[in-house]
Design a protein around this motif. Structure first.
Motif, PDB file in Angstrom:
ATOM      1  N   ASN A  40      -8.720  -8.705 -73.932  1.00  0.00           N
ATOM      2  CA  ASN A  40      -9.609  -9.432 -72.907  1.00  0.00           C
ATOM      3  C   ASN A  40      -8.504  -9.686 -71.879  1.00  0.00           C
ATOM      4  N   TYR A  43      -7.864  -6.226 -70.189  1.00  0.00           N
ATOM      5  CA  TYR A  43      -9.127  -5.762 -69.406  1.00  0.00           C
ATOM      6  C   TYR A  43      -9.363  -6.573 -67.998  1.00  0.00           C
ATOM      7  N   LEU A 103     -16.824  -3.864 -64.220  1.00  0.00           N
ATOM      8  CA  LEU A 103     -17.307  -5.349 -64.982  1.00  0.00           C
ATOM      9  C   LEU A 103     -18.855  -5.184 -64.742  1.00  0.00           C
ATOM     10  N   LEU A 107     -21.639  -5.463 -67.785  1.00  0.00           N
ATOM     11  CA  LEU A 107     -22.534  -6.647 -67.808  1.00  0.00           C
ATOM     12  C   LEU A 107     -24.127  -6.060 -67.750  1.00  0.00           C
ATOM     13  N   ARG A 110     -24.688  -4.695 -71.210  1.00  0.00           N
ATOM     14  CA  ARG A 110     -24.761  -5.722 -72.241  1.00  0.00           C
ATOM     15  C   ARG A 110     -25.964  -6.762 -72.112  1.00  0.00           C
ATOM     16  N   ALA A 114     -24.234 -10.636 -72.160  1.00  0.00           N
ATOM     17  CA  ALA A 114     -22.657 -10.882 -71.713  1.00  0.00           C
ATOM     18  C   ALA A 114     -22.544 -12.009 -71.368  1.00  0.00           C
ATOM     19  N   TRP A 115     -23.282 -13.139 -71.284  1.00  0.00           N
ATOM     20  CA  TRP A 115     -22.641 -14.370 -70.813  1.00  0.00           C
ATOM     21  C   TRP A 115     -22.668 -15.243 -71.788  1.00  0.00           C
ATOM     22  N   PRO A 116     -21.409 -15.887 -72.023  1.00  0.00           N
ATOM     23  CA  PRO A 116     -21.454 -16.967 -73.229  1.00  0.00           C
ATOM     24  C   PRO A 116     -22.538 -17.904 -73.032  1.00  0.00           C
ATOM     25  N   SER A 118     -24.352 -21.171 -72.282  1.00  0.00           N
ATOM     26  CA  SER A 118     -24.144 -22.432 -71.665  1.00  0.00           C
ATOM     27  C   SER A 118     -25.283 -23.648 -71.637  1.00  0.00           C
ATOM     28  N   ARG A 129     -26.725 -20.254 -62.038  1.00  0.00           N
ATOM     29  CA  ARG A 129     -25.557 -20.329 -62.484  1.00  0.00           C
ATOM     30  C   ARG A 129     -24.951 -18.759 -63.074  1.00  0.00           C
ATOM     31  N   VAL A 133     -21.385 -17.245 -61.654  1.00  0.00           N
ATOM     32  CA  VAL A 133     -20.586 -16.444 -62.611  1.00  0.00           C
ATOM     33  C   VAL A 133     -20.249 -15.288 -62.101  1.00  0.00           C
ATOM     34  N   VAL A 136     -18.031 -15.336 -59.064  1.00  0.00           N
ATOM     35  CA  VAL A 136     -16.578 -15.627 -59.437  1.00  0.00           C
ATOM     36  C   VAL A 136     -15.821 -14.538 -59.865  1.00  0.00           C
ATOM     37  N   GLY A 137     -16.612 -13.625 -60.891  1.00  0.00           N
ATOM     38  CA  GLY A 137     -16.216 -12.496 -61.483  1.00  0.00           C
ATOM     39  C   GLY A 137     -15.752 -11.526 -60.542  1.00  0.00           C
ATOM     40  N   ARG A 155      -6.194 -19.658 -67.856  1.00  0.00           N
ATOM     41  CA  ARG A 155      -7.699 -19.890 -68.347  1.00  0.00           C
ATOM     42  C   ARG A 155      -7.938 -19.359 -69.709  1.00  0.00           C
ATOM     43  N   PHE A 156      -7.602 -17.913 -69.896  1.00  0.00           N
ATOM     44  CA  PHE A 156      -8.028 -17.474 -71.198  1.00  0.00           C
ATOM     45  C   PHE A 156      -7.099 -17.884 -72.200  1.00  0.00           C
TER      46      PHE A 156
ATOM     47  N   LEU B  49     -16.210 -21.410 -64.125  1.00  0.00           N
ATOM     48  CA  LEU B  49     -17.002 -20.317 -64.157  1.00  0.00           C
ATOM     49  C   LEU B  49     -15.909 -19.272 -64.563  1.00  0.00           C
ATOM     50  N   VAL B  51     -13.726 -18.945 -67.022  1.00  0.00           N
ATOM     51  CA  VAL B  51     -13.703 -18.773 -68.467  1.00  0.00           C
ATOM     52  C   VAL B  51     -15.323 -18.264 -68.727  1.00  0.00           C
ATOM     53  N   GLN B  53     -16.383 -15.673 -67.845  1.00  0.00           N
ATOM     54  CA  GLN B  53     -16.561 -14.563 -67.589  1.00  0.00           C
ATOM     55  C   GLN B  53     -16.704 -13.666 -68.988  1.00  0.00           C
ATOM     56  N   VAL B  56     -14.214  -9.236 -73.832  1.00  0.00           N
ATOM     57  CA  VAL B  56     -14.331  -8.043 -74.019  1.00  0.00           C
ATOM     58  C   VAL B  56     -13.619  -7.914 -75.429  1.00  0.00           C
TER      59      VAL B  56
END
Lengths: 194, 159
Positions: A40, A43, A103, A107, A110, A114-116, A118, A129, A133, A136-137, A155-156, B49, B51, B53, B56
């Motif tokens: 991740n 990527y 990306l 998306l 998927r 693709a989005w977690p 919420s 939203r 997202v 921001v991506g 952040r990750f 926002l 996190v 994303q 993968v």
């Protein structure tokens, strides 16, 4: 807590020490734990899934072959991501083509998954939203490489400023500046919703 | 605190990287400043926002590929080769000695004495081959070559 005591209590550091003595199952445990975050991270830095996979393999091989030089006086994650960062920088230096998988393409393939998940806010708010997202991506992808690396590591991977400074071989103040500028750029991406 | 000071520190404040006392001062400022509070809100949302994303995941064959790579010898760069070689100085010295030896040998072969030695060696080998041909084909050209005195061109000897 000092770095030395943190490393002593770091189970990953203990696994790496065992791997340095030829304990392959210990190394496998580390691979299982870090392969997801690593791919991740790579990527979001390399912006290419195939290159991220290849680089991840390269990183783990380097980690294993450098096991003899690993010193458990700092957190394993810091040492690990330093290797990952250098590997990613080498890929970026030798890259001669633009990323083949964007990306947006991922998306599109998927779809909604693709989005977690919420908290559900109604269809209009959900759509809004999702657009935010994506905005921001897109902004994240256009950040300079070192800013993007710092963002993803923080952040990750949850690394602190001090840990990121060790990974990027820079000062804490420089990390602060990187993240400050990154936040400013990402904030601009949300201007349509201001 | 002034807005400029708060703006410089908002990023670290958002990340929890400020000392407790400084963070308290900033929070107090945000409670009373709409402009800084708005900046903080937008940065918080953008930061949240990030996190969200897409995540993968690695392919299932990553470990088998790593395992296969562990069985292969490492492909070293030039620097990597020097770093991993236990005796870089000895290797360099050996290479230099080999180069010097090669130059000396080449100089000797190119010299008149050296050339004669190599020529004699090849002549004796050639003579043995001709002898074999002469034995197998008596009266043939090989037979005549074998009986030609040394130093006389063969064409002239065969007349």
């Amino acid at each position: 807590m000092s770095d030395r005591s943190a490393a002593v209590d770091d189970p990953d550091a203990q696994l790496m020490t065992r791997a340095a003595r030829g304990d392959l199952p210990a190394f496998r445990t580390l691979v299982d734990k870090y392969q997801g975050p690593l791919v991740n991270f790579l990527y979001h830095v390399l912006l290419d899934h195939g290159e991220a996979e290849d680089a991840a393999q390269d990183v783990f091989l380097k980690v294993y072959r450098a096991a003899g030089r690993y010193r458990p006086d700092a957190k394993f994650a810091t040492w690990f991501y330093r290797i990952a960062t250098n590997t990613a920088l080498n890929v970026l230096k030798t890259r001669k083509r633009r990323p083949t998988v964007s990306l947006d393409a991922v998306l599109a393939q998927r779809g909604p998954d693709a989005w977690p998940p919420s908290p559900y806010m109604g269809p209009d708010r959900e759509a809004e939203r999702a657009q935010m997202v994506q905005a921001v991506g897109r902004a994240l992808r256009t950040l300079p490489e070192r800013q993007r690396m710092a963002v993803v590591l923080h952040r990750f991977e949850g690394l602190s400023y001090h840990e990121i400074s060790e990974v990027l071989s820079t000062s804490v103040d420089a990390v602060d500046a990187l993240l400050r500028r990154a936040k400013a750029d990402l904030r601009v991406a949300l201007t349509p919703w201001a | 605190m002034k807005c400029e000071d708060v703006s410089e520190r908002l990023s670290a404040f958002l990340d929890g990287e400020l000392p407790v006392s400084v963070a308290a001062d900033i929070r107090c400022h945000l409670d009373g400043c709409e402009r800084c509070a708005a900046q903080y809100a937008r940065e918080s949302i953008a930061w949240t926002l990030v996190v969200e994303q897409p995540w993968v995941s690695p392919r299932a064959d990553l470990w088998p590929r790593i395992e296969a790579g562990l069985r292969e010898p490492a492909a070293h760069t030039v620097w990597g080769g020097l770093r991993w070689h236990p005796f870089p100085v000895a290797t360099a010295a050996l290479a230099a000695a080999g180069l010097l030896l090669g130059v000396q040998l080449g100089t000797y072969v190119a010299s008149p004495d050296g050339l004669a030695a190599t020529t004699a060696g090849s002549s004796s080998r050639e003579r043995i081959d001709v002898q074999y041909l002469a034995d197998v084909f008596p009266g043939s050209l090989a037979d005549s070559v074998l009986n030609t005195p040394v130093g006389i061109p063969r064409q002239e000897a065969s007349r």
